[in-house]
Design a protein around this motif. Sequence first.
Motif, PDB file in Angstrom:
ATOM      1  N   LEU A  82       1.747   3.891  -6.876  1.00  0.00           N
ATOM      2  CA  LEU A  82       2.416   3.517  -5.844  1.00  0.00           C
ATOM      3  C   LEU A  82       1.440   3.285  -4.817  1.00  0.00           C
ATOM      4  O   LEU A  82       0.566   3.857  -4.535  1.00  0.00           O
ATOM      5  N   GLU A  83       1.828   1.954  -3.864  1.00  0.00           N
ATOM      6  CA  GLU A  83       1.385   1.810  -2.896  1.00  0.00           C
ATOM      7  C   GLU A  83       2.111   1.413  -1.568  1.00  0.00           C
ATOM      8  O   GLU A  83       3.283   0.745  -2.171  1.00  0.00           O
ATOM      9  N   THR A 117      -1.038   7.713  -6.908  1.00  0.00           N
ATOM     10  CA  THR A 117      -1.250   6.836  -5.613  1.00  0.00           C
ATOM     11  C   THR A 117      -2.702   7.512  -4.970  1.00  0.00           C
ATOM     12  O   THR A 117      -3.169   8.050  -5.507  1.00  0.00           O
TER      13      THR A 117
END
Length: 172
Positions: A82-83, A117
């Motif tokens: 996740l970014e 993340t």
Amino acid sequence: MEFTVRPATTEDLDSIVQLSHEHLKTKQLEVDATTIAVTFQVLLEHPAYQIMVAADPEARLVGLVTASTSPLAETNQTLVFLENLFVHESARSQQVAHQLMDAVMMDTSAEQPIFATSVAESDLSENGPLFAGAGYQQADDQTTARLIESLSGLPLERGLEGDLVYYTMTPQ
């Protein structure tokens, strides 16, 4: 307030650029709108990426998250990274970030996924608890090295905002 979370489309690009530009300004990073637009256009077309957006009842985008999928180095697992998680100030404290993270989890078809993340060290006090509350744990040095190696083949550059701390979560 109810929010709709869905995969982004090319029709969302202008709103994504606006939301991303605002996010980068909060990080005190100056990136022109053209660069942001080109970056997200590439991500929308790249098979390893998906972008999820959250819209308010008037269909205005108030949040987004980018997720990349790649093999996790030295394992048989798939990394879902996740970014660019950002929620507009008007929608904060309404679980939009969690809805975006949950949507990525629900949308993945990967076998044995590991979700991960990174958080800039300067943002740990603000963002670390968000991920910890969603079940993420800080990665150890060995896992961090595998994450960095796995992400090296993807087009986004990480660490522009400083040193990063990585978090992982394996769904039960």
